[in-house]
Motif scaffolding. Structure first.
Motif, PDB file in Angstrom:
ATOM      1  N   ASN A  83       0.817  -1.207   0.000  1.00 16.48           N
ATOM      2  CA  ASN A  83       0.000   0.000   0.000  1.00 16.48           C
ATOM      3  C   ASN A  83       0.855   1.262   0.000  1.00 16.48           C
ATOM      4  N   GLU A  84       1.966   1.222   0.728  1.00 21.90           N
ATOM      5  CA  GLU A  84       2.837   2.393   0.789  1.00 21.90           C
ATOM      6  C   GLU A  84       3.624   2.577  -0.510  1.00 21.90           C
ATOM      7  N   ILE A  85       4.009   1.466  -1.151  1.00 23.92           N
ATOM      8  CA  ILE A  85       4.766   1.555  -2.401  1.00 23.92           C
ATOM      9  C   ILE A  85       3.867   1.996  -3.553  1.00 23.92           C
ATOM     10  N   TYR A  86       2.647   1.459  -3.580  1.00 23.02           N
ATOM     11  CA  TYR A  86       1.726   1.718  -4.695  1.00 23.02           C
ATOM     12  C   TYR A  86       0.511   2.516  -4.224  1.00 23.02           C
ATOM     13  N   ILE A  87       0.756   3.530  -3.422  1.00 20.09           N
ATOM     14  CA  ILE A  87      -0.331   4.284  -2.797  1.00 20.09           C
ATOM     15  C   ILE A  87      -1.264   4.928  -3.812  1.00 20.09           C
ATOM     16  N   SER A  88      -0.771   5.297  -4.985  1.00 13.27           N
ATOM     17  CA  SER A  88      -1.601   5.947  -5.997  1.00 13.27           C
ATOM     18  C   SER A  88      -2.345   4.943  -6.877  1.00 13.27           C
ATOM     19  N   ILE A  89      -2.013   3.666  -6.734  1.00 15.81           N
ATOM     20  CA  ILE A  89      -2.593   2.625  -7.593  1.00 15.81           C
ATOM     21  C   ILE A  89      -3.485   1.666  -6.809  1.00 15.81           C
ATOM     22  N   LEU A  90      -3.028   1.263  -5.629  1.00 18.76           N
ATOM     23  CA  LEU A  90      -3.623   0.132  -4.918  1.00 18.76           C
ATOM     24  C   LEU A  90      -4.574   0.573  -3.805  1.00 18.76           C
ATOM     25  N   SER A  91      -5.770  -0.024  -3.816  1.00 20.04           N
ATOM     26  CA  SER A  91      -6.719   0.107  -2.705  1.00 20.04           C
ATOM     27  C   SER A  91      -6.934  -1.278  -2.117  1.00 20.04           C
ATOM     28  N   ILE A  92      -7.017  -1.356  -0.781  1.00 21.53           N
ATOM     29  CA  ILE A  92      -7.147  -2.644  -0.099  1.00 21.53           C
ATOM     30  C   ILE A  92      -8.331  -2.587   0.860  1.00 21.53           C
ATOM     31  N   ILE A  93      -9.182  -3.616   0.808  1.00 21.41           N
ATOM     32  CA  ILE A  93     -10.303  -3.742   1.742  1.00 21.41           C
ATOM     33  C   ILE A  93     -10.134  -5.055   2.486  1.00 21.41           C
ATOM     34  N   LEU A  94     -10.085  -4.979   3.824  1.00 16.96           N
ATOM     35  CA  LEU A  94      -9.970  -6.169   4.659  1.00 16.96           C
ATOM     36  C   LEU A  94     -11.273  -6.380   5.415  1.00 16.96           C
ATOM     37  N   PHE A  95     -11.846  -7.572   5.303  1.00 16.06           N
ATOM     38  CA  PHE A  95     -13.036  -7.926   6.063  1.00 16.06           C
ATOM     39  C   PHE A  95     -12.621  -8.799   7.243  1.00 16.06           C
ATOM     40  N   GLY A  96     -13.101  -8.441   8.427  1.00 16.86           N
ATOM     41  CA  GLY A  96     -12.789  -9.241   9.600  1.00 16.86           C
ATOM     42  C   GLY A  96     -13.581  -8.752  10.794  1.00 16.86           C
ATOM     43  N   GLY A  97     -13.177  -9.192  11.975  1.00 16.39           N
ATOM     44  CA  GLY A  97     -13.904  -8.850  13.184  1.00 16.39           C
ATOM     45  C   GLY A  97     -12.967  -8.471  14.306  1.00 16.39           C
ATOM     46  N   GLU A  98     -13.106  -9.176  15.419  1.00 17.87           N
ATOM     47  CA  GLU A  98     -12.408  -8.799  16.642  1.00 17.87           C
ATOM     48  C   GLU A  98     -10.891  -8.812  16.480  1.00 17.87           C
ATOM     49  N   LYS A  99     -10.342  -9.839  15.849  1.00 14.44           N
ATOM     50  CA  LYS A  99      -8.884  -9.938  15.734  1.00 14.44           C
ATOM     51  C   LYS A  99      -8.327  -8.898  14.758  1.00 14.44           C
ATOM     52  N   LEU A 100      -9.116  -8.571  13.749  1.00 13.43           N
ATOM     53  CA  LEU A 100      -8.699  -7.515  12.829  1.00 13.43           C
ATOM     54  C   LEU A 100      -8.670  -6.178  13.555  1.00 13.43           C
ATOM     55  N   GLU A 101      -9.682  -5.928  14.383  1.00 12.85           N
ATOM     56  CA  GLU A 101      -9.717  -4.695  15.163  1.00 12.85           C
ATOM     57  C   GLU A 101      -8.558  -4.653  16.159  1.00 12.85           C
ATOM     58  N   ASP A 102      -8.252  -5.786  16.789  1.00 13.83           N
ATOM     59  CA  ASP A 102      -7.116  -5.850  17.716  1.00 13.83           C
ATOM     60  C   ASP A 102      -5.819  -5.439  17.020  1.00 13.83           C
ATOM     61  N   MET A 103      -5.663  -5.884  15.783  1.00 16.64           N
ATOM     62  CA  MET A 103      -4.447  -5.557  15.046  1.00 16.64           C
ATOM     63  C   MET A 103      -4.401  -4.067  14.711  1.00 16.64           C
ATOM     64  N   LYS A 104      -5.563  -3.504  14.408  1.00 15.79           N
ATOM     65  CA  LYS A 104      -5.633  -2.067  14.115  1.00 15.79           C
ATOM     66  C   LYS A 104      -5.221  -1.248  15.326  1.00 15.79           C
ATOM     67  N   TYR A 105      -5.694  -1.638  16.517  1.00 14.76           N
ATOM     68  CA  TYR A 105      -5.470  -0.832  17.711  1.00 14.76           C
ATOM     69  C   TYR A 105      -4.325  -1.352  18.576  1.00 14.76           C
ATOM     70  N   ALA A 106      -3.489  -2.212  18.038  1.00 12.23           N
ATOM     71  CA  ALA A 106      -2.312  -2.663  18.787  1.00 12.23           C
ATOM     72  C   ALA A 106      -1.431  -1.465  19.115  1.00 12.23           C
ATOM     73  N   PRO A 107      -0.744  -1.481  20.271  1.00 14.55           N
ATOM     74  CA  PRO A 107       0.089  -0.339  20.663  1.00 14.55           C
ATOM     75  C   PRO A 107       1.177  -0.054  19.634  1.00 14.55           C
ATOM     76  N   PHE A 108       1.438   1.217  19.387  1.00 14.43           N
ATOM     77  CA  PHE A 108       2.526   1.604  18.496  1.00 14.43           C
ATOM     78  C   PHE A 108       3.854   1.132  19.109  1.00 14.43           C
ATOM     79  N   PRO A 109       4.788   0.603  18.353  1.00 12.98           N
ATOM     80  CA  PRO A 109       4.820   0.484  16.899  1.00 12.98           C
ATOM     81  C   PRO A 109       4.343  -0.874  16.385  1.00 12.98           C
ATOM     82  N   LEU A 110       3.609  -1.631  17.198  1.00 16.66           N
ATOM     83  CA  LEU A 110       3.215  -2.984  16.803  1.00 16.66           C
ATOM     84  C   LEU A 110       2.071  -2.997  15.796  1.00 16.66           C
ATOM     85  N   SER A 111       1.274  -1.928  15.740  1.00 12.36           N
ATOM     86  CA  SER A 111       0.116  -1.916  14.854  1.00 12.36           C
ATOM     87  C   SER A 111       0.551  -1.822  13.398  1.00 12.36           C
ATOM     88  N   LEU A 112       0.222  -2.857  12.641  1.00 13.57           N
ATOM     89  CA  LEU A 112       0.524  -2.859  11.210  1.00 13.57           C
ATOM     90  C   LEU A 112      -0.600  -2.226  10.402  1.00 13.57           C
TER      91      LEU A 112
END
Length: 269
Positions: A83-112
């Motif tokens: 996404n960072e390399i092809y920011i002007s080209i690539l769009s990404i949609i991730l479907f998920g639930g609790e574990k996906l949210e956990d990854m989003k809100y993981a403490p910096f710098p662990l959150s990918l």
């Protein structure tokens, strides 16, 4: 809008014990990559080759939570790099639930996924009820009041709403009071509560919540583990309050009554 060649939908294999090479080899097959894909590095490299020939591309990942924590982390890191390399080209949609949210809100710098934007799946509406009514080929007509009653009884839970319509179809009678009693006995609902039965502390806590109309303030990320589990089990939903903060409420009274029935005698150590 993108064209079939510029849209890719992949589903990671549900294989928590799979090795890394097996996990990414499966993803590579989904993507149609012909080379040896046995790591996140190889997967990213093959994806870069495909994107080099694109003016725009959208990647959709369903079942993001399939697999182990390690695999989810590697895939998230790979997608972030792309996404960072092809920011002007690539769009990404991730479907998920609790574990996906956990990854989003993981403490910096662990959150990918710290840069990702969250979109919550919308609640069912009256218009959705009309569509489901038509899809299920129910002979009797549906009006706005009836549609609202179905939403109220089921709490807008897709599975329970379908069950209400199924009872209507089988009995050829619109009887919302009977639907409530059936939901209270629904094995699907019971399954959501039974993991707490053997934990007296959690059972006691949930019993206290079952006696509340507004269970707790709603936050984008619920740090209370019990509230998080109830929310992601779809037993709680967000209530939007115009003049105050939003709250978590029980999805419907039938679910609340089922919880009282299941956990009511589980409060003693």
């Amino acid at each position: 809008r993108y064209g079939s060649y510029s849209v890719l939908h992949i589903v990671p294999s549900y294989s928590p014990k799979a090795r890394t090479r097996e996990y990414f080899r499966s993803l590579g097959r989904h993507c149609g990559f012909t080379g040896l894909i046995n790591s996140s590095t190889a997967f990213q490299g093959a994806f870069e080759e495909r994107l080099n020939n694109q003016s725009r591309f959208i990647l959709i990942v369903s079942g993001f939570e399939n697999g182990s924590d390690l695999h989810r982390g590697e895939l998230a890191g790979c997608l972030r790099n792309l996404n960072e390399i092809y920011i002007s080209i690539l769009s990404i949609i991730l479907f998920g639930g609790e574990k996906l949210e956990d990854m989003k809100y993981a403490p910096f710098p662990l959150s990918l996924l710290s840069h990702a934007q969250i979109k919550r799946w919308p609640e069912l509406t009256r218009e959705d009820v009309y569509v489901i009514h038509q899809q299920m080929n129910i002979n009797q007509p549906l009006n706005d009041n009836m549609a609202d009653e179905v939403l109220k009884v089921s709490g807008g839970h897709p599975r329970l709403l379908h069950d209400c319509f199924q009872l209507w179809k089988e009995n050829n009678t619109f009887e919302s009071s009977k639907w409530c009693s059936e939901i209270m006995k629904n094995l699907f609902v019971w399954h959501m509560f039974t993991p707490f039965v053997n934990n007296s502390a959690k059972a006691r806590h949930i019993n206290e919540l079952l006696n509340k109309i507004e269970v707790a303030p709603f936050h984008e990320y619920l740090t209370n583990k019990t509230l998080r589990r109830l929310y992601w089990n779809n037993l709680l939903k967000k209530k939007i309050c115009i003049n105050s903060e939003d709250y978590l409420v029980w999805r419907c009274d039938a679910i609340r009554q089922a919880g009282i029935s299941i956990l009511g005698n589980q409060v003693c150590d």
